[in-house]
Design a protein around this motif. Structure first.
Motif, PDB file in Angstrom:
ATOM      1  N   GLY A  79     -10.434   6.637   4.207  1.00  0.00           N
ATOM      2  CA  GLY A  79     -10.917   6.081   5.399  1.00  0.00           C
ATOM      3  C   GLY A  79     -10.121   4.747   5.938  1.00  0.00           C
ATOM      4  O   GLY A  79     -10.559   3.906   6.707  1.00  0.00           O
ATOM      5  N   VAL A  80      -8.880   4.669   5.305  1.00  0.00           N
ATOM      6  CA  VAL A  80      -7.951   3.607   5.659  1.00  0.00           C
ATOM      7  C   VAL A  80      -7.076   4.267   6.860  1.00  0.00           C
ATOM      8  O   VAL A  80      -6.451   5.102   6.735  1.00  0.00           O
ATOM      9  CB  VAL A  80      -6.994   3.034   4.485  1.00  0.00           C
ATOM     10  CG1 VAL A  80      -6.165   2.185   5.118  1.00  0.00           C
ATOM     11  CG2 VAL A  80      -7.696   2.735   3.381  1.00  0.00           C
ATOM     12  N   VAL A  81      -7.009   2.989   7.783  1.00  0.00           N
ATOM     13  CA  VAL A  81      -6.231   3.451   9.280  1.00  0.00           C
ATOM     14  C   VAL A  81      -4.793   3.394   8.772  1.00  0.00           C
ATOM     15  O   VAL A  81      -4.294   2.230   8.633  1.00  0.00           O
ATOM     16  CB  VAL A  81      -6.931   2.628  10.517  1.00  0.00           C
ATOM     17  CG1 VAL A  81      -5.970   3.135  11.647  1.00  0.00           C
ATOM     18  CG2 VAL A  81      -8.261   3.028  10.660  1.00  0.00           C
ATOM     19  N   ALA A  82      -4.157   4.411   8.737  1.00  0.00           N
ATOM     20  CA  ALA A  82      -2.419   4.214   8.472  1.00  0.00           C
ATOM     21  C   ALA A  82      -1.751   4.079   9.671  1.00  0.00           C
ATOM     22  O   ALA A  82      -0.960   3.064   9.704  1.00  0.00           O
ATOM     23  CB  ALA A  82      -2.180   5.597   8.055  1.00  0.00           C
ATOM     24  N   VAL A  83      -2.263   4.459  10.997  1.00  0.00           N
ATOM     25  CA  VAL A  83      -1.646   4.309  12.167  1.00  0.00           C
ATOM     26  C   VAL A  83      -2.751   4.105  13.147  1.00  0.00           C
ATOM     27  O   VAL A  83      -3.696   4.991  13.163  1.00  0.00           O
ATOM     28  CB  VAL A  83      -0.963   5.305  12.559  1.00  0.00           C
ATOM     29  CG1 VAL A  83      -0.236   5.202  14.074  1.00  0.00           C
ATOM     30  CG2 VAL A  83       0.434   5.807  11.594  1.00  0.00           C
ATOM     31  N   ASN A  84      -2.655   2.906  13.905  1.00  0.00           N
ATOM     32  CA  ASN A  84      -3.633   2.764  14.725  1.00  0.00           C
ATOM     33  C   ASN A  84      -2.917   2.413  16.032  1.00  0.00           C
ATOM     34  O   ASN A  84      -2.603   1.113  16.431  1.00  0.00           O
ATOM     35  CB  ASN A  84      -4.414   1.542  14.373  1.00  0.00           C
ATOM     36  CG  ASN A  84      -5.936   1.394  15.254  1.00  0.00           C
ATOM     37  OD1 ASN A  84      -5.919   2.042  16.235  1.00  0.00           O
ATOM     38  ND2 ASN A  84      -6.409   0.207  14.751  1.00  0.00           N
ATOM     39  N   TRP A  85      -2.998   3.100  17.138  1.00  0.00           N
ATOM     40  CA  TRP A  85      -2.377   3.011  18.336  1.00  0.00           C
ATOM     41  C   TRP A  85      -3.421   2.808  19.462  1.00  0.00           C
ATOM     42  O   TRP A  85      -3.951   3.974  19.645  1.00  0.00           O
ATOM     43  CB  TRP A  85      -1.138   4.131  18.728  1.00  0.00           C
ATOM     44  CG  TRP A  85      -0.364   3.593  19.781  1.00  0.00           C
ATOM     45  CD1 TRP A  85       0.469   2.736  20.163  1.00  0.00           C
ATOM     46  CD2 TRP A  85      -0.438   4.631  21.049  1.00  0.00           C
ATOM     47  NE1 TRP A  85       0.976   2.733  21.311  1.00  0.00           N
ATOM     48  CE2 TRP A  85       0.346   4.005  21.882  1.00  0.00           C
ATOM     49  CE3 TRP A  85      -0.956   5.786  21.403  1.00  0.00           C
ATOM     50  CZ2 TRP A  85       0.668   4.710  23.171  1.00  0.00           C
ATOM     51  CZ3 TRP A  85      -0.843   6.348  22.621  1.00  0.00           C
ATOM     52  CH2 TRP A  85       0.078   5.558  23.392  1.00  0.00           C
ATOM     53  N   GLY A  86      -3.310   2.001  20.091  1.00  0.00           N
ATOM     54  CA  GLY A  86      -4.402   1.859  21.475  1.00  0.00           C
ATOM     55  C   GLY A  86      -5.672   1.408  21.259  1.00  0.00           C
ATOM     56  O   GLY A  86      -6.375   1.174  22.075  1.00  0.00           O
ATOM     57  N   GLY A  87      -6.361   1.102  20.080  1.00  0.00           N
ATOM     58  CA  GLY A  87      -7.717   0.712  19.959  1.00  0.00           C
ATOM     59  C   GLY A  87      -7.718   0.019  18.492  1.00  0.00           C
ATOM     60  O   GLY A  87      -7.111   0.298  17.262  1.00  0.00           O
ATOM     61  N   LEU A  88      -8.524  -0.988  18.566  1.00  0.00           N
ATOM     62  CA  LEU A  88      -9.008  -1.834  17.222  1.00  0.00           C
ATOM     63  C   LEU A  88      -9.945  -1.186  16.304  1.00  0.00           C
ATOM     64  O   LEU A  88      -9.898  -1.101  15.154  1.00  0.00           O
ATOM     65  CB  LEU A  88      -9.359  -3.131  17.504  1.00  0.00           C
ATOM     66  CG  LEU A  88      -8.010  -3.855  18.361  1.00  0.00           C
ATOM     67  CD1 LEU A  88      -8.821  -5.185  18.737  1.00  0.00           C
ATOM     68  CD2 LEU A  88      -7.049  -4.060  17.534  1.00  0.00           C
ATOM     69  N   GLU A  89     -11.134  -0.594  17.304  1.00  0.00           N
ATOM     70  CA  GLU A  89     -12.401  -0.044  16.342  1.00  0.00           C
ATOM     71  C   GLU A  89     -11.908   1.431  16.084  1.00  0.00           C
ATOM     72  O   GLU A  89     -11.355   1.990  16.849  1.00  0.00           O
ATOM     73  CB  GLU A  89     -13.478   0.069  17.376  1.00  0.00           C
ATOM     74  CG  GLU A  89     -14.687  -0.576  16.941  1.00  0.00           C
ATOM     75  CD  GLU A  89     -15.727  -0.673  17.999  1.00  0.00           C
ATOM     76  OE1 GLU A  89     -16.613   0.344  17.877  1.00  0.00           O
ATOM     77  OE2 GLU A  89     -15.886  -1.211  18.913  1.00  0.00           O
ATOM     78  N   LEU A  90     -12.441   1.603  14.608  1.00  0.00           N
ATOM     79  CA  LEU A  90     -12.224   3.184  14.112  1.00  0.00           C
ATOM     80  C   LEU A  90     -12.901   3.854  14.929  1.00  0.00           C
ATOM     81  O   LEU A  90     -14.186   3.827  15.111  1.00  0.00           O
ATOM     82  CB  LEU A  90     -12.812   3.072  12.733  1.00  0.00           C
ATOM     83  CG  LEU A  90     -12.479   4.422  11.891  1.00  0.00           C
ATOM     84  CD1 LEU A  90     -11.032   4.717  12.039  1.00  0.00           C
ATOM     85  CD2 LEU A  90     -13.103   4.225  10.701  1.00  0.00           C
ATOM     86  N   LEU A  91     -12.234   5.161  15.320  1.00  0.00           N
ATOM     87  CA  LEU A  91     -12.908   6.312  16.091  1.00  0.00           C
ATOM     88  C   LEU A  91     -13.776   6.971  15.216  1.00  0.00           C
ATOM     89  O   LEU A  91     -13.435   7.027  13.862  1.00  0.00           O
ATOM     90  CB  LEU A  91     -11.756   7.114  16.570  1.00  0.00           C
ATOM     91  CG  LEU A  91     -11.017   6.535  17.885  1.00  0.00           C
ATOM     92  CD1 LEU A  91      -9.955   7.465  18.252  1.00  0.00           C
ATOM     93  CD2 LEU A  91     -11.962   6.279  19.002  1.00  0.00           C
ATOM     94  N   PRO A  92     -14.920   7.627  15.592  1.00  0.00           N
ATOM     95  CA  PRO A  92     -15.573   8.342  14.695  1.00  0.00           C
ATOM     96  C   PRO A  92     -15.193   9.954  14.444  1.00  0.00           C
ATOM     97  O   PRO A  92     -14.399   9.902  15.230  1.00  0.00           O
ATOM     98  CB  PRO A  92     -17.138   8.529  15.441  1.00  0.00           C
ATOM     99  CG  PRO A  92     -16.889   8.435  17.026  1.00  0.00           C
ATOM    100  CD  PRO A  92     -15.410   7.410  16.764  1.00  0.00           C
ATOM    101  N   VAL A  93     -15.712  10.567  13.471  1.00  0.00           N
ATOM    102  CA  VAL A  93     -15.080  11.975  13.117  1.00  0.00           C
ATOM    103  C   VAL A  93     -16.339  12.664  13.956  1.00  0.00           C
ATOM    104  O   VAL A  93     -17.297  12.564  13.879  1.00  0.00           O
ATOM    105  CB  VAL A  93     -15.228  12.228  11.754  1.00  0.00           C
ATOM    106  CG1 VAL A  93     -15.109  13.706  11.283  1.00  0.00           C
ATOM    107  CG2 VAL A  93     -14.363  11.246  10.920  1.00  0.00           C
ATOM    108  N   VAL A  94     -15.686  13.496  14.631  1.00  0.00           N
ATOM    109  CA  VAL A  94     -16.370  14.467  15.696  1.00  0.00           C
ATOM    110  C   VAL A  94     -16.053  16.030  15.449  1.00  0.00           C
ATOM    111  O   VAL A  94     -15.046  16.308  15.091  1.00  0.00           O
ATOM    112  CB  VAL A  94     -16.605  13.918  17.016  1.00  0.00           C
ATOM    113  CG1 VAL A  94     -17.074  12.663  17.336  1.00  0.00           C
ATOM    114  CG2 VAL A  94     -15.150  14.167  17.453  1.00  0.00           C
ATOM    115  N   SER A  95     -17.114  16.695  15.367  1.00  0.00           N
ATOM    116  CA  SER A  95     -16.793  18.159  15.212  1.00  0.00           C
ATOM    117  C   SER A  95     -16.138  18.971  16.523  1.00  0.00           C
ATOM    118  O   SER A  95     -15.573  19.770  16.352  1.00  0.00           O
ATOM    119  CB  SER A  95     -17.973  18.926  14.790  1.00  0.00           C
ATOM    120  OG  SER A  95     -19.232  18.774  15.696  1.00  0.00           O
TER     121      SER A  95
END
Length: 166
Positions: A79-95
């Motif tokens: 659950g650690v963000v390795a690369v984050n481009w364009g947003g600060l908040e973690l995006l949800p996992v969606v199916s």
């Protein structure tokens, strides 16, 4: 109620049903087509990103800087963000591609597998402008329907008057 009034109202009712039916169909077809195009774009971008992760020059493959239109996050299995481009908040996992509100912007979010890990690739496109086009189309359809109903109503009453004149 006179026969002329009943015929005029029947003509207005039929015209209203036709206009509303056509408007609903046009809006439905436009919305479905636009949603499919947005999902296709998002899916293609997700495939590109996951393919880039297998490339040896990963760092050179991604643009630098920040964009308000696209959010890309590579999230490790923990659950650690390795690369984050364009947003600060973690995006949800969606199916499947899902609409998500962030402030005054609306994003279409999707999730894919990170090929070399058990992590996830999370991608979001800003679709605020596309949804604005939808609202604009709906407003135009409602305005056009109102004009058509007014013209058809006036024509129906005039036609009923002429048909029933002695």
């Amino acid at each position: 109620m006179t026969l002329r009034t009943r015929i005029g109202l029947a003509a207005i009712g039929l015209t209203a049903a036709i206009v509303i039916g056509f408007g609903a169909l046009a809006y439905s077809v436009f919305t479905r087509q636009q949603s499919e195009q947005l999902r296709l774009i998002l899916g293609n971008d997700l495939e590109r990103v996951t393919a880039l992760l297998d490339q040896p020059l990963l760092g050179a493959s991604f643009p630098t800087g920040n964009s308000s239109l696209v959010i890309l996050q590579l999230v490790t299995p923990g659950g650690v963000v390795a690369v984050n481009w364009g947003g600060l908040e973690l995006l949800p996992v969606v199916s499947e591609p899902t609409l998500m509100q962030r402030g005054d912007r609306t994003f279409l979010v999707t999730t894919g597998a990170w090929p070399t890990t058990d992590g996830t690739v999370r991608l979001a496109h800003d679709v605020t402008a596309a949804l604005g086009l939808r609202r604009g189309l709906l407003g135009s359809l409602v305005a056009a329907a109102a004009v058509v109903l007014l013209v058809a109503g006036a024509a129906a009453f005039l036609a009923a008057r002429r048909m029933l004149a002695p």
